[in-house]
Enzyme design. Structure first.
Site, mmCIF file in Angstrom:
data_model
loop_
_atom_site.group_PDB
_atom_site.id
_atom_site.type_symbol
_atom_site.label_atom_id
_atom_site.label_comp_id
_atom_site.label_asym_id
_atom_site.label_seq_id
_atom_site.Cartn_x
_atom_site.Cartn_y
_atom_site.Cartn_z
ATOM 1 N N SER A 124 -0.685 7.894 -2.931
ATOM 2 C CA SER A 124 0.765 8.005 -2.788
ATOM 3 C C SER A 124 1.131 9.459 -2.559
ATOM 4 O O SER A 124 0.267 10.344 -2.608
ATOM 5 C CB SER A 124 1.485 7.467 -4.034
ATOM 6 O OG SER A 124 1.374 8.378 -5.109
ATOM 7 N N ARG A 125 2.420 9.709 -2.336
ATOM 8 C CA ARG A 125 2.880 11.082 -2.109
ATOM 9 C C ARG A 125 2.919 11.880 -3.410
ATOM 10 O O ARG A 125 3.072 13.095 -3.390
ATOM 11 C CB ARG A 125 4.278 11.056 -1.486
ATOM 12 C CG ARG A 125 4.316 10.528 -0.057
ATOM 13 C CD ARG A 125 5.738 10.404 0.457
ATOM 14 N NE ARG A 125 6.531 9.493 -0.358
ATOM 15 C CZ ARG A 125 7.833 9.304 -0.234
ATOM 16 N NH1 ARG A 125 8.511 9.996 0.681
ATOM 17 N NH2 ARG A 125 8.483 8.457 -0.998
ATOM 18 N N LEU B 205 4.643 0.371 1.130
ATOM 19 C CA LEU B 205 5.296 1.499 1.797
ATOM 20 C C LEU B 205 6.614 1.034 2.407
ATOM 21 O O LEU B 205 6.890 -0.168 2.480
ATOM 22 C CB LEU B 205 4.372 2.040 2.891
ATOM 23 C CG LEU B 205 2.978 2.475 2.425
ATOM 24 C CD1 LEU B 205 2.109 2.826 3.625
ATOM 25 C CD2 LEU B 205 3.068 3.652 1.455
ATOM 26 N N HIS C 56 4.649 -0.804 7.508
ATOM 27 C CA HIS C 56 3.828 -1.962 7.166
ATOM 28 C C HIS C 56 2.809 -2.303 8.245
ATOM 29 O O HIS C 56 1.635 -2.526 7.956
ATOM 30 C CB HIS C 56 4.713 -3.184 6.888
ATOM 31 C CG HIS C 56 5.470 -3.090 5.612
ATOM 32 N ND1 HIS C 56 6.313 -4.094 5.159
ATOM 33 C CD2 HIS C 56 5.531 -2.112 4.665
ATOM 34 C CE1 HIS C 56 6.843 -3.730 4.004
ATOM 35 N NE2 HIS C 56 6.391 -2.536 3.697
ATOM 36 N N LYS D 110 6.885 -7.662 1.605
ATOM 37 C CA LYS D 110 7.865 -8.223 2.538
ATOM 38 C C LYS D 110 8.928 -7.157 2.813
ATOM 39 O O LYS D 110 9.118 -6.269 1.979
ATOM 40 C CB LYS D 110 8.462 -9.516 1.972
ATOM 41 C CG LYS D 110 9.139 -9.382 0.581
ATOM 42 C CD LYS D 110 10.518 -8.767 0.690
ATOM 43 C CE LYS D 110 10.995 -8.176 -0.579
ATOM 44 N NZ LYS D 110 12.143 -7.270 -0.358
ATOM 45 N N ARG E 61 16.198 2.146 2.533
ATOM 46 C CA ARG E 61 16.932 0.913 2.851
ATOM 47 C C ARG E 61 18.242 1.199 3.592
ATOM 48 O O ARG E 61 18.859 0.285 4.123
ATOM 49 C CB ARG E 61 17.207 0.120 1.575
ATOM 50 C CG ARG E 61 15.945 -0.491 0.973
ATOM 51 C CD ARG E 61 16.212 -1.131 -0.376
ATOM 52 N NE ARG E 61 15.005 -1.744 -0.914
ATOM 53 C CZ ARG E 61 14.051 -1.093 -1.575
ATOM 54 N NH1 ARG E 61 14.181 0.225 -1.761
ATOM 55 N NH2 ARG E 61 12.994 -1.720 -2.035
ATOM 56 N N ASP F 273 15.729 -6.646 3.327
ATOM 57 C CA ASP F 273 15.357 -6.412 1.937
ATOM 58 C C ASP F 273 15.372 -7.691 1.102
ATOM 59 O O ASP F 273 14.414 -7.973 0.380
ATOM 60 C CB ASP F 273 16.298 -5.374 1.310
ATOM 61 C CG ASP F 273 15.740 -4.820 0.004
ATOM 62 O OD1 ASP F 273 14.588 -4.352 0.013
ATOM 63 O OD2 ASP F 273 16.445 -4.866 -1.015
#
Length: 315
Positions: free
Chosen positions: A36-37, A70, A75, A93, A161, A173
């Site tokens: 991860s970051r 992510l 994706h 998803k 988002r 979402d």
């Protein structure tokens, strides 16, 4: 039983609160690696190994399967990369941001003989499975209509988002949950027609609320709403010629570690508290190991992604 060694791409909320705990609790699963970051967040998931890059993780020979959590626009890229690296993939998803990307992902899975599954965790809940099985067995008679919603007042300032380019918006979402329920009920080969689609767009161009009305197979109507603005509510009601069935309560799609109820006509069926994330992880692992299990079919994911494409084109 041989364990599936998992690598997690991303260590955000879903990985931290749901996926990693489910993997640690699941039988036949090991949290082998995280990338991860933020290395501190990676470490908090208690993996065997922490990688500094996504590339290092997908090329780790000790990783069997990759969970991708992510932002939506990444994706496809990382699913394809992981599949080509010989890893099985369970991807958050929505599967991708359009059906062309999903087709690329499916192609990579088939060419590399790897398992690829969309992580629509609500589909593994025994209550959801019970409703779908009851309807498909013909117990409500001919299916007439479906009503479904997933709405909540979202706090998404500074979040991906809000970005159309990153696959933001309420439909991507939370709209995927009602659409996946609809797909399960009508079948992923049903012809779909959009009767109505109304979206309220925010300042950044993402949909804050989308309401839709569909017709499947020429006769089944399906109404849905996805919203970042409306009061918190989730619902799924299915009407047939004989009776209706309903996921009782306001957590139709996110019942998690709490008891739940399913209304079948006049009857109420009780379900014990379960962790659908854990059930998803365990079923995926069994499939990887060649054992009998259920996972969400790729055909269903492609059907839903095509529906998302058409709905987005309608507003």
């Amino acid at each position: 039983m041989t364990s599936t060694r998992w690598g997690l791409l991303g260590a955000g909320w879903i990985a931290t609160k749901a996926i990693a705990p489910a993997m640690h609790a699941a039988s036949g699963a090991i949290v082998q690696a995280v990338a991860s970051r933020d290395s501190a967040r990676s470490r908090a998931l208690n993996p065997v190994t922490i990688h500094e890059s996504y590339e290092a993780l997908i090329n780790d020979p000790l990783v069997d399967a990759v969970y991708i959590s992510l932002p939506n626009h990444l994706h496809c890229q990382w699913s394809v990369a992981a599949l080509k690296a010989g890893k099985h993939v369970l991807c958050e998803k929505p599967f991708a941001i359009n059906s062309s990307e999903v087709e690329l992902m499916i192609k990579a899975a088939r060419e590399n003989d790897r398992l690829l599954v969309e992580a629509v965790w609500s589909r593994w809940h025994p209550r959801m499975a019970g409703l779908i099985e009851y309807v498909k067995a013909g117990n409500i008679g001919k299916l007439h209509s479906i009503e479904s919603s997933f709405t909540f007042p979202a706090k998404i300032a500074g979040n991906y988002r809000l970005s159309p380019a990153m696959g933001g918006g309420a439909l991507f979402d939370v709209g995927v949950y009602p659409l996946h329920a609809m797909a399960a009920l009508v079948g992923d080969d049903a012809q779909m027609e959009i009767k109505d689609c109304i979206a309220t767009l925010g300042p950044t161009g993402i949909d804050l609320t989308t309401t839709w009305q569909l017709r499947f197979a020429g006769s089944i109507t399906a109404q849905g709403v996805a919203s970042f603005e409306m009061p918190e509510n989730q619902s799924l009601i299915v009407h047939g010629e004989k009776e209706s069935v309903e996921l009782v309560g306001k957590e139709a799609f996110t019942s998690w570690n709490s008891p739940s109820q399913l209304r079948l006509g006049e009857k109420i069926e009780e379900f014990e508290a379960v962790d659908p994330y854990q059930l998803m992880i365990e079923n995926f692992g069994k499939k990887v190991q060649g054992q009998e299990s259920w996972v969400l079919p790729l055909e269903t994911s492609l059907f839903v992604q095509r529906a998302l494409d058409q709905l987005h084109a309608a507003f």
